[in-house]
Design an enzyme around this catalytic site. Structure first.
Site, mmCIF file in Angstrom:
data_model
loop_
_atom_site.group_PDB
_atom_site.id
_atom_site.type_symbol
_atom_site.label_atom_id
_atom_site.label_comp_id
_atom_site.label_asym_id
_atom_site.label_seq_id
_atom_site.Cartn_x
_atom_site.Cartn_y
_atom_site.Cartn_z
ATOM 1 C CG ASP A 13 -1.738 -1.253 1.355
ATOM 2 O OD1 ASP A 13 -2.207 -1.748 0.328
ATOM 3 O OD2 ASP A 13 -1.852 -1.755 2.483
ATOM 4 C CE LYS A 16 3.134 -2.385 -4.495
ATOM 5 N NZ LYS A 16 2.744 -2.111 -3.110
ATOM 6 N N GLY A 40 -4.185 -4.349 -4.175
ATOM 7 C CA GLY A 40 -5.207 -3.381 -4.542
ATOM 8 C C GLY A 40 -4.529 -2.090 -4.935
ATOM 9 C CG HIS A 41 -2.154 -1.706 -7.916
ATOM 10 N ND1 HIS A 41 -1.022 -1.522 -7.178
ATOM 11 C CD2 HIS A 41 -2.020 -2.905 -8.507
ATOM 12 C CE1 HIS A 41 -0.239 -2.567 -7.315
ATOM 13 N NE2 HIS A 41 -0.818 -3.427 -8.111
ATOM 14 C CD GLN A 225 0.812 -8.814 -2.539
ATOM 15 O OE1 GLN A 225 1.576 -9.475 -3.217
ATOM 16 N NE2 GLN A 225 -0.422 -8.582 -2.921
#
Ligand code: IMP
Length: 439
Positions: A13, A16, A40-41, A225
């Site tokens: 988180d 990225k 989750g982006h 991650q």
């Protein structure tokens, strides 16, 4: 052409997705090499906000080729839902989206096992996973009974594979808990039907990538991650089930280490972690404390699970460790604006364990739990940075803060983020990223 990896340097988180989205216009290809829908982006693009789990963040650049590599694990329903969202937003994917035929498939019973383990584990051994079936799918891969994307094409063969899994020890674990692992024929047919919708994109992506690199195309390798969640180098066992550090891209895509020309580490300007496990700088200082202030200002709730993230100051020891094992050429410090409202900001510059000073992040969880962080206090800047677009306009204290993070971590700070939008990014003139990509 440069081939650059963008890798998370903390517990995930870090931002990225935004870095990849920003840099992707300089590359022909964006490729993901590990993880799955646990990632989750969030990418904010104009007035649209996209939460992606499978699809690499570079998808928003028309024409950029997108690869989901063999090191990833795929939940077909989730993937199809993301592709549909993109289609509805008129993001054209035809002929530029490729999934490895060697990527492993998250079967429904792998999700069932993830949930079962988390709900039955005692408080000290719960990992706090995303419940997406990531661990059991990677376990099945290592145990050599997993199902890969390429196995979904032939229904008869697939049914036989699924039957062995469901009728074997994995199915037994669910049955023993009173949970139906599913009927082999139905599970196989459902996976086969879902596969049909992406069949045209399933291919040998390692060959494609190597051909493209030979032809002179640049590849941006997108990590998921973060380094401290790496199954080998992270805070084991409170980690994810894949290798998340830069080196993982070689196995996760079939690309040799010598192809990589640089690595960008992505840090958050402070620390967060979601799920269980040690976090030496966590601030558990109540509703009026700095931990809650970081959470509120940073909107620190998981993209995948919605869980509140644990928040704390920047951990310089962990950052130095991440820099070392990834060999970052430069680092991005994201969410700097979250610190705009603090009078003073602490940075962890060392760990004390049982009276001794530690030089690096320990392997032992018991040791991690007893660490006392040694802090250095830096002055805050108490002004809004969100509208700033040039490095030389940043408040002097903000520049001093990020430069100090770079010194502690042992890498050059090459970019900062001052808000969620693509535009809210400032590359440091003359720094590694600016020189490498002519930014
Ligand atoms: P899993 O990857 O779902 O098995 O979860 C293992 C651990 O990694 C848990 O602590 C999760 O919260 C954490 N984790 C997995 N993916 C992410 C991510 O993308 N960001 C932050 N934490 C993650």
């Amino acid at each position: 052409m440069p081939n650059i990896a963008v890798v998370g340097a903390q517990w995930g988180d870090e931002g990225k997705g935004k870095v990849v989205d920003l840099l992707s216009s300089h590359f022909s290809v964006v490729a993901r090499f590990q993880g799955g829908p646990n990632a989750g982006h969030t990418v904010i693009f104009g007035d649209q906000k996209f939460a992606l789990h499978h699809v690499p963040s570079g998808v928003f650049r028309a024409g950029t080729r997108i690869v989901v590599g063999n090191g990833t694990v795929i939940d077909l329903e989730q993937l199809l839902a993301e592709l549909e969202t993109l289609r509805q937003a008129n993001i054209e994917l035809g002929g530029r989206f490729f999934i490895s035929d060697r990527a492993h498939v998250i079967l429904p019973l792998w999700k069932g096992l993830d949930k079962l383990r988390e709900t039955t584990a005692d408080a000290t051994s719960k990992i706090g996973t995303t419940l997406r079936g990531i661990g059991p799918t990677y376990e099945a891969k290592a145990a050599r009974w997993g199902v890969r994307m390429g196995d979904l094409a032939e229904l008869e063969h697939l049914e036989d594979r699924v039957r062995r899994i469901i009728e074997g020890p994995a199915g037994d674990r669910l049955r023993d808990a009173g949970i139906d692992p599913g009927q082999p024929a139905a599970v196989a047919r459902e996976a086969h039907e879902l596969w049909k919708q992406v069949a045209a994109t399933v291919t040998d992506t390692a060959t494609l990538l190597n051909d493209w690199i030979d032809e002179g195309h640049g590849v941006l390798f997108e990590g998921a991650q973060g380094t401290l969640l790496d199954v080998d180098h992270g805070s084991y066992p409170f980690v994810t089930s894949s290798n998340t550090l830069t080196g993982a891209l070689c196995a996760g895509l079939g690309v040799a280490p010598t192809r990589l020309t640089g690595t960008v580490g992505v840090f958050k300007a402070y620390g967060t972690r979601v799920g269980s496990g040690p976090m030496p700088t966590e601030l558990d200082d109540g509703p009026e404390g700095n931990g809650q202030k970081l959470r509120d200002r940073g909107h620190e709730f998981g993209t995948t699970t919605g869980r509140p993230r644990r928040c704390g100051w920047f951990d310089g020891v962990a950052a130095r460790y991440a820099t070392r094992i990834n060999r970052f050429d430069g680092a991005c410090v994201m969410l700097l604006d979250v610190l705009d409202a603090f009078d003073e900001i602490d940075v962890c510059v060392g760990y004390r364990l049982d009276g001794e000073e530690l030089k690096t992040f320990p392997a032992s969880i018991a040791a991690c739990e007893r660490i006392e962080p040694i802090y250095e206090t830096l002055p805050g800047w108490k002004s809004d940075t969100t509208a700033i677009r040039r490095w030389d306009r940043l408040p002097a204290e903000a520049v001093r803060y990020v430069e100090r993070l770079g010194e502690i971590a042992g890498t050059e700070i090459t970019m900062v983020g001052v808000g969620p939008d693509r535009e809210q990014s400032i590359v440091k003139p003359g720094s590694w990223l600016s020189r490498t990509l002519d930014l």
